[in-house]
Design an enzyme around this catalytic site. Sequence first.
Site, PDB file in Angstrom:
ATOM      1  N   LYS A  18       0.873  -1.181   0.000  1.00  0.00           N
ATOM      2  CA  LYS A  18       0.000   0.000   0.000  1.00  0.00           C
ATOM      3  C   LYS A  18       0.905   1.225   0.000  1.00  0.00           C
ATOM      4  O   LYS A  18       1.458   1.603   1.030  1.00  0.00           O
ATOM      5  CB  LYS A  18      -0.914  -0.006   1.239  1.00  0.00           C
ATOM      6  CG  LYS A  18      -1.928   1.139   1.239  1.00  0.00           C
ATOM      7  CD  LYS A  18      -2.843   1.055   2.452  1.00  0.00           C
ATOM      8  CE  LYS A  18      -4.066   1.965   2.346  1.00  0.00           C
ATOM      9  NZ  LYS A  18      -3.798   3.365   2.100  1.00  0.00           N
ATOM     10  N   ARG A  63      -8.432  11.159  -6.553  1.00  0.00           N
ATOM     11  CA  ARG A  63      -9.380  10.258  -5.908  1.00  0.00           C
ATOM     12  C   ARG A  63     -10.807  10.783  -5.999  1.00  0.00           C
ATOM     13  O   ARG A  63     -11.744  10.024  -6.107  1.00  0.00           O
ATOM     14  CB  ARG A  63      -8.962  10.190  -4.442  1.00  0.00           C
ATOM     15  CG  ARG A  63      -9.725   9.289  -3.583  1.00  0.00           C
ATOM     16  CD  ARG A  63      -9.179   9.493  -2.180  1.00  0.00           C
ATOM     17  NE  ARG A  63      -9.670   8.482  -1.297  1.00  0.00           N
ATOM     18  CZ  ARG A  63     -10.891   8.448  -0.799  1.00  0.00           C
ATOM     19  NH1 ARG A  63     -11.757   9.374  -1.117  1.00  0.00           N
ATOM     20  NH2 ARG A  63     -11.251   7.481   0.014  1.00  0.00           N
ATOM     21  N   LYS A  68      -7.550  -3.356   3.670  1.00  0.00           N
ATOM     22  CA  LYS A  68      -6.264  -2.691   3.916  1.00  0.00           C
ATOM     23  C   LYS A  68      -5.755  -3.061   5.298  1.00  0.00           C
ATOM     24  O   LYS A  68      -6.538  -3.153   6.252  1.00  0.00           O
ATOM     25  CB  LYS A  68      -6.377  -1.178   3.747  1.00  0.00           C
ATOM     26  CG  LYS A  68      -7.470  -0.519   4.538  1.00  0.00           C
ATOM     27  CD  LYS A  68      -7.480   0.991   4.297  1.00  0.00           C
ATOM     28  CE  LYS A  68      -8.786   1.598   4.733  1.00  0.00           C
ATOM     29  NZ  LYS A  68      -8.886   3.019   4.594  1.00  0.00           N
ATOM     30  N   ARG A 104      -3.606   9.076  -4.907  1.00  0.00           N
ATOM     31  CA  ARG A 104      -4.240   8.225  -5.913  1.00  0.00           C
ATOM     32  C   ARG A 104      -4.293   8.964  -7.238  1.00  0.00           C
ATOM     33  O   ARG A 104      -4.596  10.166  -7.274  1.00  0.00           O
ATOM     34  CB  ARG A 104      -5.651   7.858  -5.485  1.00  0.00           C
ATOM     35  CG  ARG A 104      -6.266   6.777  -6.362  1.00  0.00           C
ATOM     36  CD  ARG A 104      -6.894   5.756  -5.526  1.00  0.00           C
ATOM     37  NE  ARG A 104      -7.368   4.608  -6.241  1.00  0.00           N
ATOM     38  CZ  ARG A 104      -8.162   3.700  -5.697  1.00  0.00           C
ATOM     39  NH1 ARG A 104      -8.576   3.841  -4.459  1.00  0.00           N
ATOM     40  NH2 ARG A 104      -8.524   2.641  -6.373  1.00  0.00           N
TER      41      ARG A 104
HETATM   42  P1  ATP Z   1      -6.483   5.905   3.154  1.00  0.00           P
HETATM   43  O1  ATP Z   1      -6.398   6.942   4.196  1.00  0.00           O
HETATM   44  O2  ATP Z   1      -6.215   4.554   3.693  1.00  0.00           O
HETATM   45  O3  ATP Z   1      -5.716   6.235   1.933  1.00  0.00           O
HETATM   46  P2  ATP Z   1      -8.812   6.150   1.573  1.00  0.00           P
HETATM   47  O4  ATP Z   1     -10.166   6.316   2.116  1.00  0.00           O
HETATM   48  O5  ATP Z   1      -8.230   7.242   0.768  1.00  0.00           O
HETATM   49  O6  ATP Z   1      -7.971   5.847   2.833  1.00  0.00           O
HETATM   50  P3  ATP Z   1      -8.742   3.388   1.148  1.00  0.00           P
HETATM   51  O7  ATP Z   1      -9.581   2.565   0.280  1.00  0.00           O
HETATM   52  O8  ATP Z   1      -9.060   3.325   2.561  1.00  0.00           O
HETATM   53  O9  ATP Z   1      -8.730   4.873   0.663  1.00  0.00           O
HETATM   54  O10 ATP Z   1      -7.246   2.957   0.927  1.00  0.00           O
HETATM   55  C1  ATP Z   1      -6.844   2.744  -0.378  1.00  0.00           C
HETATM   56  C2  ATP Z   1      -5.931   3.854  -0.815  1.00  0.00           C
HETATM   57  O11 ATP Z   1      -4.580   3.421  -0.770  1.00  0.00           O
HETATM   58  C3  ATP Z   1      -6.204   4.154  -2.261  1.00  0.00           C
HETATM   59  O12 ATP Z   1      -7.113   5.215  -2.364  1.00  0.00           O
HETATM   60  C4  ATP Z   1      -4.852   4.459  -2.855  1.00  0.00           C
HETATM   61  O13 ATP Z   1      -4.680   5.857  -2.878  1.00  0.00           O
HETATM   62  C5  ATP Z   1      -3.847   3.870  -1.905  1.00  0.00           C
HETATM   63  N1  ATP Z   1      -3.099   2.715  -2.442  1.00  0.00           N
HETATM   64  C6  ATP Z   1      -1.757   2.546  -2.347  1.00  0.00           C
HETATM   65  N2  ATP Z   1      -1.368   1.388  -2.860  1.00  0.00           N
HETATM   66  C7  ATP Z   1      -2.466   0.758  -3.319  1.00  0.00           C
HETATM   67  C8  ATP Z   1      -2.698  -0.496  -3.954  1.00  0.00           C
HETATM   68  N3  ATP Z   1      -1.708  -1.357  -4.205  1.00  0.00           N
HETATM   69  N4  ATP Z   1      -3.983  -0.802  -4.287  1.00  0.00           N
HETATM   70  C9  ATP Z   1      -4.991   0.054  -4.020  1.00  0.00           C
HETATM   71  N5  ATP Z   1      -4.824   1.252  -3.424  1.00  0.00           N
HETATM   72  C10 ATP Z   1      -3.575   1.609  -3.061  1.00  0.00           C
END
Ligand code: ATP
Length: 681
Positions: free
Chosen positions: A310, A349, A505, A315
Amino acid sequence: QATLKASGNDPYPDWKAGEPVPYAALCTTFSLVEMTSKRLIILAHCSQFLQQVLRLTPDDLLPTVQLMINKLAADYEGIELGIGESLIMKAIGESTGRSLSVIKSDQHEIGDLGLVAAKSRSNQPTMFKPKALTVRGVHAGLRDIANTSGHGSQDKKIGGIKKLLSAADAATAGKGGKGVDITKDKGGPSEAKFIVRFLEGKLRLGLAERTVLVALAQAIVSHEAAVNGEKPPTPEKMAEGEGILKTVYSELPSYGEIIPAILKHGLFNLSDVCKLQPGVPLKPMLAKPTKSITEVLDRFEGKDFTCEYKYDGERAQIHYVAPNAIHKFPQTTSTLQKDSKGLSAIFSRNSEDLSKKYPDVLAKLDSWIKDDVSSFVLDCETVAWDTETKKVLPFQQLMTRKRKDVKAEDIKVKVCVYAFDLLFFNGEPCVKKSLRERRQLLHECFQPVEGEFQFAQYGNTNVLDEIQNLLEDSVKASCEGLMVKMLDTSESGYEPSKRSRNWLKVKKDYLAGVGDSLDLVVLGAYYGKGKRTSVYGAFLLAAYNPNTDTYETICNIGTGFSEANLEEIHKILTPLVIDRPKPFYSHSTVPKDQPDVWFEPRLVWEVMTADLTLSPRYQAAADEFEGTADAGKGVSLRFPRYQKTRDDKKPDEATTTRAVAEMYRKQEAVNKETAGKRGVD
Ligand code: ATP
């Protein structure tokens, strides 16, 4: 599907076929919606109204839907009102001949600018009756206000608002409009009230965007059946129509694309004509948090899954069309930047166009692809990159990059793009393929370039120790932890806009805590003490409740900030100060719990917490505990700590109160289990 009793008289008597939809008719519907909290009744009012639009003035269907969802265009088009209270108050005063101090004192007393506008308008003697507002007129007026920028734009915006308010009725003489007190909440179908609420970004109808989507599907299915002389649609037919619209909208989230296509081809042919395509960013798939690797193993037991690093960056959804394929995407490619290498764009995002932030990335796109790649949409994370050590840098480095109008030659913080998914390839969406297939295509057709483009590192294992090792390695490589994803079967398809159980995650820092950080909205602040007297020293934060469209307070926070942070935050928050809390803030009314200042809801912060507890001082998820011994209490954070500002999230993308309640329940279940194991109750 709820049906409404025939009222006997037409609620919109002045609206004739082919004529623009009267704005008063829409406000009457809004008023009916705000009188009830029953979702099925709300749905029925909306769908009945949209059916009327389809029957009488289908050309106005698009602006009607957009006014219903409080959005003038799709998110990626970047058309935003974001008008602060002071500007709106000025416009109300000037358009109704009342002084600003009177408007301010009304606002202080009533607390809802929409109602202040309705009251101001009703007190005003009218010499002549202004021409009635129409939905398309209001939409165009609001769009003009949103599009005004640059020198003198404030005055022009005030001018635009005045124009709309001068033509607005205080209380529309429609159904439910007579004899009601328009200064009271739910006080009837006032045009002035709903225009002002639209400008503020909250209609406060309890009408979720998703409900409008379903209402639209129902209206179209019923309308199409009536036009074809068929019987009223069965529940199965309705569900089929809803399913089609939901899927198409998740892949192509643009009513501007979808509504004209429905009117031309019909709903049941929509999937053939409206598909995911470059130029229209889709809302990304999101993951559910977990508190332990064993939780992951329980969830995915017996299934093949993969553990990806991760990455801790931003994003990025990258869209590309090669020069020889441009003719295949005639409408939607206007959002993409054009150069000799083709069309391209990077979206955030929340579908904001980041192309001006990452010109260096776009310039290199063509070097990542092998021959015969004509179009694609990639899901990636951009990460700050140290060109000397050839390693990923922490997230904070990425934040130092400018967001707009970056010149490639001035860039100091280089980024490397880590691709983890392929959503569209060579003219075809691939979201329905399994992750294994999508990954294979990605690895076959793209090529890594050191420090510029890489595939997300992964391991396919279901052995606890091996996952633990991957987690350790990911953290050593400056990542946040792992993303564990279903690999095969239909469950491994890409689910746009969904926080899915098929992606989990595992964040290293949070394993001992609640499993995840929270993203919260800053609603208020307390003046600093000691060294911090010139800045705010602590803040009041809230989670978002999408069902009621309210922000519910969750904690005070004063830890995790550097002095520089606090100064910067003070600068950002000062222009957002408002006189009193917004009517859509749910907070304690006990005098000692009040913050020193309140703000417009704009800033979103990522916050870490040791654990969650219940407290009467906060309101987050309080509705989940109604009727229990904990009634009146909300979930609150213990020892919250500021992590970073989430520029990529809007306030209504903050952690939801339902997610907060889920975290609390999970924690309680684990606590009970541990207590049980220890033999304690
Ligand atoms: P977070 O604070 O954890 O980033 P979030 O609400 O933005 O929370 P989540 O779905 O909770 O999003 O976590 C996924 C995020 O992690 C994605 O939005 C992306 O930006 C990031 N990311 C990093 N590596 C990966 C991966 N290998 N696959 C998917 N997402 C990834």
